[in-house]
Scaffold this active site. Structure first.
Site, mmCIF file in Angstrom:
data_model
loop_
_atom_site.group_PDB
_atom_site.id
_atom_site.type_symbol
_atom_site.label_atom_id
_atom_site.label_comp_id
_atom_site.label_asym_id
_atom_site.label_seq_id
_atom_site.Cartn_x
_atom_site.Cartn_y
_atom_site.Cartn_z
ATOM 1 N N ARG A 113 0.811 -1.214 0.000
ATOM 2 C CA ARG A 113 0.000 0.000 0.000
ATOM 3 C C ARG A 113 0.843 1.263 0.000
ATOM 4 O O ARG A 113 0.314 2.358 -0.155
ATOM 5 C CB ARG A 113 -0.947 -0.005 1.198
ATOM 6 C CG ARG A 113 -1.970 -1.124 1.134
ATOM 7 C CD ARG A 113 -2.950 -1.053 2.266
ATOM 8 N NE ARG A 113 -3.968 -2.091 2.181
ATOM 9 C CZ ARG A 113 -4.964 -2.255 3.028
ATOM 10 N NH1 ARG A 113 -5.083 -1.414 4.049
ATOM 11 N NH2 ARG A 113 -5.842 -3.211 2.885
ATOM 12 N N ARG A 152 -23.130 -4.964 -2.249
ATOM 13 C CA ARG A 152 -22.190 -6.093 -2.208
ATOM 14 C C ARG A 152 -22.474 -7.034 -1.038
ATOM 15 O O ARG A 152 -22.737 -6.609 0.078
ATOM 16 C CB ARG A 152 -20.747 -5.559 -2.102
ATOM 17 C CG ARG A 152 -19.706 -6.652 -2.105
ATOM 18 C CD ARG A 152 -18.317 -6.103 -2.337
ATOM 19 N NE ARG A 152 -17.832 -5.260 -1.258
ATOM 20 C CZ ARG A 152 -16.626 -4.710 -1.231
ATOM 21 N NH1 ARG A 152 -15.813 -4.877 -2.262
ATOM 22 N NH2 ARG A 152 -16.258 -3.956 -0.216
ATOM 23 N N ARG A 185 -20.315 -6.626 4.791
ATOM 24 C CA ARG A 185 -19.267 -6.019 5.595
ATOM 25 C C ARG A 185 -19.785 -4.763 6.291
ATOM 26 O O ARG A 185 -20.552 -3.995 5.716
ATOM 27 C CB ARG A 185 -18.069 -5.657 4.715
ATOM 28 C CG ARG A 185 -17.340 -6.866 4.145
ATOM 29 C CD ARG A 185 -16.270 -6.438 3.175
ATOM 30 N NE ARG A 185 -15.520 -7.563 2.647
ATOM 31 C CZ ARG A 185 -14.754 -7.513 1.559
ATOM 32 N NH1 ARG A 185 -14.661 -6.382 0.878
ATOM 33 N NH2 ARG A 185 -14.105 -8.584 1.141
ATOM 34 N N ARG A 196 -12.462 5.769 2.936
ATOM 35 C CA ARG A 196 -11.547 4.745 2.422
ATOM 36 C C ARG A 196 -10.980 5.135 1.062
ATOM 37 O O ARG A 196 -9.809 4.887 0.769
ATOM 38 C CB ARG A 196 -12.268 3.393 2.325
ATOM 39 C CG ARG A 196 -12.646 2.805 3.681
ATOM 40 C CD ARG A 196 -13.455 1.534 3.517
ATOM 41 N NE ARG A 196 -12.656 0.457 2.952
ATOM 42 C CZ ARG A 196 -13.169 -0.681 2.484
ATOM 43 N NH1 ARG A 196 -14.489 -0.865 2.483
ATOM 44 N NH2 ARG A 196 -12.393 -1.616 2.010
#
Length: 238
Positions: A113, A152, A185, A196
């Site tokens: 990352r 999702r 989630r 995010r």
């Protein structure tokens, strides 16, 4: 849990482990924001190219559960409220790629990352005489991701990903292969997504630039139907 074979089995091909696969070795990194479609494409890449899929979160949990040396260090860091250091994560990746299911290469998802992490990963691989072959950069406008994220659903054990609109399960709420319940989630909501995405763009663009200089990045236009994205990936990995 990860286990290493005590006595590797040699085949008539002379390869340690299972018979040699016809696919060439590949080591790749998937980069993309939350909801870009990596979860949909990863199992296909894994199956088509006989690779193992390494997600850093899953590896950390497995290493901690296995009480490997790096897992113990990771657990100590987490219990003290600190971050798991880059050298521990790279050590866990190094342990993971020794497994027989990684003998033809790997898909690394969620790491690196940062540029220092990328350099540390490259150094570890170079000592083994290999390198990252491809970096697939899943590109998609931020505004498209909200709809994707909010619809999702995930199968917890396998990581298989579904979407109520774009890729629904055969039976609503159940995994196609196991019939087990799907989960959502906690951070799959618009407010969390914006935070995010801001972090993703700030941290990850330098990593893409780092691998771009080495000529390893392939841009994947992820704002397309899954079949079109799959075709782009197949072309990139020929």
């Amino acid at each position: 849990r990860w286990t290493l074979p005590v006595t590797p089995r040699r085949t008539s091909w002379g390869r340690v482990g299972a018979p040699q696969q016809s696919k060439p070795d590949k080591r790749m990194i998937l980069i993309g924001p939350p909801g870009c479609g990596k979860g949909t494409q990863s199992p296909k890449i894994k199956a088509d190219h006989c690779l193992c899929h390494l997600a850093t979160g899953d590896m950390l949990r497995a290493a901690v559960a296995a009480r490997s040396p790096n897992g113990v260090r990771a657990k100590q860091a987490m219990e003290s409220g600190g971050l798991v250091s880059d050298d521990i994560v790279v050590g866990i990746i190094e342990e993971a790629i020794k497994q027989t299911d990684c003998r033809n290469g790997f898909i690394l998802d969620g790491f690196p990352r940062t540029v220092p992490q990328a350099k540390m990963l490259d150094e570890m691989l170079q000592k083994k005489g290999v390198c990252v072959d491809k970096v697939l950069d899943f590109q998609i406008p931020d505004e498209v991701l909200v709809e994707r994220i909010e619809g999702r659903w995930i199968h917890a054990d396998s990581g298989r990903s579904y979407h109520t609109k774009f890729s629904p399960p055969k039976i609503p709420g159940l995994d196609d292969l196991t019939g087990e319940p799907l989960m959502k989630r906690k951070d799959d909501n618009a407010a969390t997504l914006k935070s995010r995405l801001d972090a993703f763009h700030t941290q990850t663009q330098p990593v893409i630039d780092y691998y771009q200089k080495a000529g390893r990045v392939v841009n994947i236009h992820a704002n397309k139907p899954a079949a079109d994205v799959e075709a782009q990936i197949n072309s990139a990995l020929k």
